[in-house]
Design a protein around this motif. Structure first.
Motif, mmCIF file in Angstrom:
data_model
loop_
_atom_site.group_PDB
_atom_site.id
_atom_site.type_symbol
_atom_site.label_atom_id
_atom_site.label_comp_id
_atom_site.label_asym_id
_atom_site.label_seq_id
_atom_site.Cartn_x
_atom_site.Cartn_y
_atom_site.Cartn_z
ATOM 1 N N ARG A 2 0.841 -1.190 0.000
ATOM 2 C CA ARG A 2 0.000 0.000 0.000
ATOM 3 C C ARG A 2 0.878 1.241 0.000
ATOM 4 O O ARG A 2 2.030 1.206 0.414
ATOM 5 C CB ARG A 2 -0.918 -0.020 1.217
ATOM 6 N N LYS A 3 0.304 2.359 -0.450
ATOM 7 C CA LYS A 3 1.085 3.589 -0.563
ATOM 8 C C LYS A 3 1.598 4.078 0.777
ATOM 9 O O LYS A 3 2.675 4.662 0.860
ATOM 10 C CB LYS A 3 0.257 4.673 -1.244
ATOM 11 N N GLU A 4 0.839 3.861 1.843
ATOM 12 C CA GLU A 4 1.311 4.312 3.158
ATOM 13 C C GLU A 4 2.472 3.472 3.675
ATOM 14 O O GLU A 4 3.092 3.822 4.673
ATOM 15 C CB GLU A 4 0.173 4.358 4.189
ATOM 16 N N GLN A 5 2.803 2.381 3.008
ATOM 17 C CA GLN A 5 3.934 1.542 3.405
ATOM 18 C C GLN A 5 5.177 1.830 2.573
ATOM 19 O O GLN A 5 6.142 1.086 2.637
ATOM 20 C CB GLN A 5 3.566 0.067 3.268
ATOM 21 N N ARG A 6 5.148 2.913 1.787
ATOM 22 C CA ARG A 6 6.293 3.246 0.953
ATOM 23 C C ARG A 6 6.910 4.564 1.386
ATOM 24 O O ARG A 6 6.219 5.489 1.787
ATOM 25 C CB ARG A 6 5.868 3.375 -0.510
ATOM 26 N N VAL A 7 8.218 4.632 1.281
ATOM 27 C CA VAL A 7 8.938 5.885 1.496
ATOM 28 C C VAL A 7 9.024 6.540 0.123
ATOM 29 O O VAL A 7 9.575 5.954 -0.809
ATOM 30 C CB VAL A 7 10.348 5.632 2.060
ATOM 31 N N LYS A 8 8.479 7.736 -0.014
ATOM 32 C CA LYS A 8 8.406 8.376 -1.324
ATOM 33 C C LYS A 8 9.211 9.672 -1.410
ATOM 34 O O LYS A 8 9.783 9.971 -2.438
ATOM 35 C CB LYS A 8 6.940 8.710 -1.676
ATOM 36 N N LYS A 9 9.232 10.457 -0.343
ATOM 37 C CA LYS A 9 9.790 11.804 -0.416
ATOM 38 C C LYS A 9 11.306 11.793 -0.265
ATOM 39 O O LYS A 9 11.864 11.016 0.500
ATOM 40 C CB LYS A 9 9.161 12.689 0.651
ATOM 41 N N ASN A 10 11.946 12.688 -0.992
ATOM 42 C CA ASN A 10 13.400 12.798 -0.959
ATOM 43 C C ASN A 10 13.888 13.096 0.456
ATOM 44 O O ASN A 10 14.912 12.564 0.887
ATOM 45 C CB ASN A 10 13.859 13.892 -1.929
ATOM 46 N N LYS A 11 13.161 13.916 1.179
ATOM 47 C CA LYS A 11 13.530 14.265 2.552
ATOM 48 C C LYS A 11 13.588 13.011 3.432
ATOM 49 O O LYS A 11 14.495 12.838 4.245
ATOM 50 C CB LYS A 11 12.518 15.261 3.106
ATOM 51 N N GLU A 12 12.607 12.110 3.255
ATOM 52 C CA GLU A 12 12.574 10.860 4.026
ATOM 53 C C GLU A 12 13.737 9.953 3.629
ATOM 54 O O GLU A 12 14.355 9.318 4.484
ATOM 55 C CB GLU A 12 11.237 10.151 3.817
ATOM 56 N N PHE A 13 14.040 9.874 2.327
ATOM 57 C CA PHE A 13 15.177 9.077 1.867
ATOM 58 C C PHE A 13 16.471 9.586 2.497
ATOM 59 O O PHE A 13 17.288 8.809 2.992
ATOM 60 C CB PHE A 13 15.303 9.145 0.331
ATOM 61 N N GLN A 14 16.665 10.905 2.476
ATOM 62 C CA GLN A 14 17.885 11.497 3.014
ATOM 63 C C GLN A 14 18.021 11.251 4.513
ATOM 64 O O GLN A 14 19.118 11.005 5.017
ATOM 65 C CB GLN A 14 17.921 13.005 2.719
ATOM 66 N N GLU A 15 16.900 11.300 5.236
ATOM 67 C CA GLU A 15 16.927 11.039 6.674
ATOM 68 C C GLU A 15 17.355 9.601 6.954
ATOM 69 O O GLU A 15 18.157 9.345 7.859
ATOM 70 C CB GLU A 15 15.555 11.313 7.287
ATOM 71 N N ILE A 16 16.839 8.666 6.178
ATOM 72 C CA ILE A 16 17.210 7.255 6.362
ATOM 73 C C ILE A 16 18.695 7.057 6.040
ATOM 74 O O ILE A 16 19.402 6.338 6.741
ATOM 75 C CB ILE A 16 16.312 6.336 5.513
ATOM 76 N N PHE A 17 19.182 7.708 4.970
ATOM 77 C CA PHE A 17 20.608 7.627 4.630
ATOM 78 C C PHE A 17 21.481 8.132 5.769
ATOM 79 O O PHE A 17 22.470 7.516 6.130
ATOM 80 C CB PHE A 17 20.919 8.469 3.391
ATOM 81 N N LYS A 18 21.128 9.287 6.322
ATOM 82 C CA LYS A 18 21.991 9.931 7.311
ATOM 83 C C LYS A 18 21.917 9.286 8.683
ATOM 84 O O LYS A 18 22.928 9.116 9.357
ATOM 85 C CB LYS A 18 21.628 11.412 7.421
ATOM 86 N N LYS A 19 20.717 8.924 9.135
ATOM 87 C CA LYS A 19 20.542 8.444 10.500
ATOM 88 C C LYS A 19 20.462 6.929 10.614
ATOM 89 O O LYS A 19 20.608 6.380 11.700
ATOM 90 C CB LYS A 19 19.274 9.051 11.106
ATOM 91 N N GLY A 20 20.196 6.242 9.509
ATOM 92 C CA GLY A 20 19.997 4.798 9.552
ATOM 93 C C GLY A 20 21.296 4.020 9.554
ATOM 94 O O GLY A 20 22.375 4.550 9.296
#
Length: 123
Positions: A2-20
């Motif tokens: 489902r769409k609510e189970q996807r990471v879509k926004k660039n800001k969210e991608f960048q946060e996962i890259f930096k903090k994950g």
């Protein structure tokens, strides 16, 4: 998925890259970031243009989504996951992709402890 189970926004991608935290095998890189609020897990998928044409890239993304759909009971909630496909993933069929995704999830210790190896022994 489902769409609510996807990471879509660039800001969210960048946060996962930096903090994950990241874990990898030859075919995939997994970034995992724990979320504070209770929610089902979300996944983001990145497949570079270096891997192949649009048909190849979309096939890899479909395989990854289906693998997560089949593993959804085994994957820990309250996490955001980012999967980055590497070049060898272009030559894999679905079963190879699923086993490689399972391997990288085990390396990242994000599969629930009781589920290790259950799906592999049924066949």
């Amino acid at each position: 998925m489902r769409k609510e189970q996807r990471v879509k926004k660039n800001k969210e991608f960048q946060e996962i890259f930096k903090k994950g935290t990241s874990f990898a095998n030859r075919q995939f890189v997994l970034y995992s970031l724990k979320q504070e609020e209770a929610q089902p897990f979300r996944i983001g998928i990145s497949v570079s243009k270096k891997i192949g044409n649009a048909v190849c890239r979309n096939r890899i993304k479909r395989y990854i989504r289906q693998a997560f759909l089949e593993l959804r009971e085994d994957v820990q909630d309250n996490h955001d996951y980012l999967i980055i496909a590497r070049k060898p993933a272009a030559d894999m069929d679905f079963h190879e992709v699923k086993s490689s995704i399972t391997h990288v999830l085990k390396r990242g210790k994000v599969l629930k402890k009781t589920s290790y190896g259950k799906n592999d022994r049924k066949k």
